[in-house]
Scaffold this active site. Structure first.
Site, PDB file in Angstrom:
ATOM      1  N   ASP A   1       0.789  -1.254   0.000  1.00 53.13           N
ATOM      2  CA  ASP A   1       0.000   0.000   0.000  1.00 53.13           C
ATOM      3  C   ASP A   1       0.817   1.300   0.000  1.00 53.13           C
ATOM      4  O   ASP A   1       0.444   2.269   0.686  1.00 53.13           O
ATOM      5  CB  ASP A   1      -0.959   0.015   1.199  1.00 53.13           C
ATOM      6  CG  ASP A   1      -1.938  -1.143   1.189  1.00 53.13           C
ATOM      7  OD1 ASP A   1      -1.907  -1.952   0.244  1.00 53.13           O
ATOM      8  OD2 ASP A   1      -2.743  -1.260   2.142  1.00 53.13           O
TER       9      ASP A   1
ATOM     10  N   LYS B   1      -6.756  -4.861  -2.962  1.00 53.91           N
ATOM     11  CA  LYS B   1      -7.366  -5.518  -1.804  1.00 53.91           C
ATOM     12  C   LYS B   1      -8.372  -4.604  -1.114  1.00 53.91           C
ATOM     13  O   LYS B   1      -8.074  -3.426  -0.872  1.00 53.91           O
ATOM     14  CB  LYS B   1      -6.272  -5.970  -0.825  1.00 53.91           C
ATOM     15  CG  LYS B   1      -5.434  -4.834  -0.267  1.00 53.91           C
ATOM     16  CD  LYS B   1      -4.346  -5.399   0.629  1.00 53.91           C
ATOM     17  CE  LYS B   1      -3.557  -4.345   1.350  1.00 53.91           C
ATOM     18  NZ  LYS B   1      -4.298  -3.519   2.289  1.00 53.91           N
TER      19      LYS B   1
ATOM     20  N   CYS C   1      -2.013  -2.428   7.795  1.00 51.53           N
ATOM     21  CA  CYS C   1      -2.025  -3.365   6.658  1.00 51.53           C
ATOM     22  C   CYS C   1      -0.809  -4.278   6.622  1.00 51.53           C
ATOM     23  O   CYS C   1      -0.910  -5.430   6.187  1.00 51.53           O
ATOM     24  CB  CYS C   1      -2.178  -2.591   5.360  1.00 51.53           C
ATOM     25  SG  CYS C   1      -3.827  -1.859   5.248  1.00 51.53           S
TER      26      CYS C   1
HETATM   27  N1  TIU Z   1      -2.600   0.395   4.281  1.00 54.73           N
HETATM   28  C1  TIU Z   1      -3.038   0.668   5.510  1.00 54.73           C
HETATM   29  O1  TIU Z   1      -2.321   0.492   6.495  1.00 54.73           O
HETATM   30  N2  TIU Z   1      -4.312   1.217   5.618  1.00 54.73           N
HETATM   31  C2  TIU Z   1      -4.722   2.013   6.654  1.00 54.73           C
HETATM   32  O2  TIU Z   1      -5.873   2.430   6.698  1.00 54.73           O
HETATM   33  N3  TIU Z   1      -3.795   2.352   7.594  1.00 54.73           N
HETATM   34  C3  TIU Z   1      -3.909   3.234   8.623  1.00 54.73           C
HETATM   35  O3  TIU Z   1      -2.990   3.296   9.432  1.00 54.73           O
HETATM   36  N4  TIU Z   1      -4.978   3.990   8.714  1.00 54.73           N
END
Ligand code: TIU
Length: 222
Positions: A24, A129, A162
């Site tokens: 991500d 995802k 994530c």
């Molecule tokens: N990719 C991921 O970690 N999504 C989140 O929403 N992370 C947060 O820390 N908010």
């Protein structure tokens, strides 16, 4: 046997079963006006790891080892977005709302894209995802099985959301997981530190952690 210097003990690496998974590294988590900022976070922390994530990606490419990218995103019709996720946290902009970089965390929107410095190249797998974990509602498990991958080096954001969720999913599925410390970040430094500590506690209960330099040094022998 080859090993990567790691905590809590050396990671017994098998180069023919190893891949990098970059979680991500999207504009929505790293730039003002995106999802991370809409939750009230200081997103500038995320940009600081880009050089280390890039070094890791390039090392894997140079060694001829697979690089897999994930993106947290949803269908434009929001049919894969549970109301519980959309409504959580009372963000300024919710997932699906129109923001300065397009609709928040929606597939194909400018803000949902991976940061240009870390963009996938031809032949690299991209997993879209809808959850925090990369195994839930995706083809990741089948792809790893098909490629004979059993060991995963993790980079990306955020460490405790994530990245950790996906590491735990992978660990339960029998993968050996190694977190690259300088190539992951959280909006909360204390959460990053706690995640690193809890992953490698109890004899690597979830996985190992290592420095980017030690991973890169090892894979030059792949
Ligand atoms: N990719 C991921 O970690 N999504 C989140 O929403 N992370 C947060 O820390 N908010």
């Amino acid at each position: 046997m080859a090993a990567i210097k790691a905590e809590p003990f050396a990671f017994p690496v098998k180069y023919d079963q190893l891949a990098l998974i970059v979680i991500d590294m999207q504009r929505d988590f790293a730039e003002p006006g995106g999802f991370g900022a809409s939750l009230g976070n200081d997103v500038s922390r995320i940009g600081r790891i880009v050089p280390d994530v890039r070094r890791l990606i390039q090392g894997f490419r140079y060694a001829g080892l697979p690089v897999i990218h994930t993106m947290e995103c949803h269908r434009p019709d929001l049919s894969d977005l549970p109301p519980a996720k959309r409504n959580r946290g009372n963000p300024v902009l919710r997932i699906g709302d129109e923001g300065p970089m397009g609709r928040i965390l929606i597939r194909g929107e400018p803000g949902t894209a991976i940061l240009p410095e870390l963009a996938p190249i031809n032949g690299e797998v991209i997993i879209e995802k809808p959850g925090k974990g990369a195994f839930y509602a995706t083809g990741l498990g089948e792809i790893l099985q098909q490629k004979g991958i059993k060991q995963l080096v993790f980079a990306g954001v955020t460490t405790e959301v994530c990245v950790q969720t996906t590491m735990r999913e992978a660990n339960d599925r029998g993968y050996e997981c190694l977190l690259a410390e300088e190539a992951t970040e959280s909006y909360f430094p204390e959460f990053k530190a706690a995640t690193i500590a809890m992953i490698r506690a109890q004899g690597a209960i979830v996985g190992w952690t290592a420095h980017v330099d030690d991973i890169l040094e090892s894979i030059t022998h792949a």
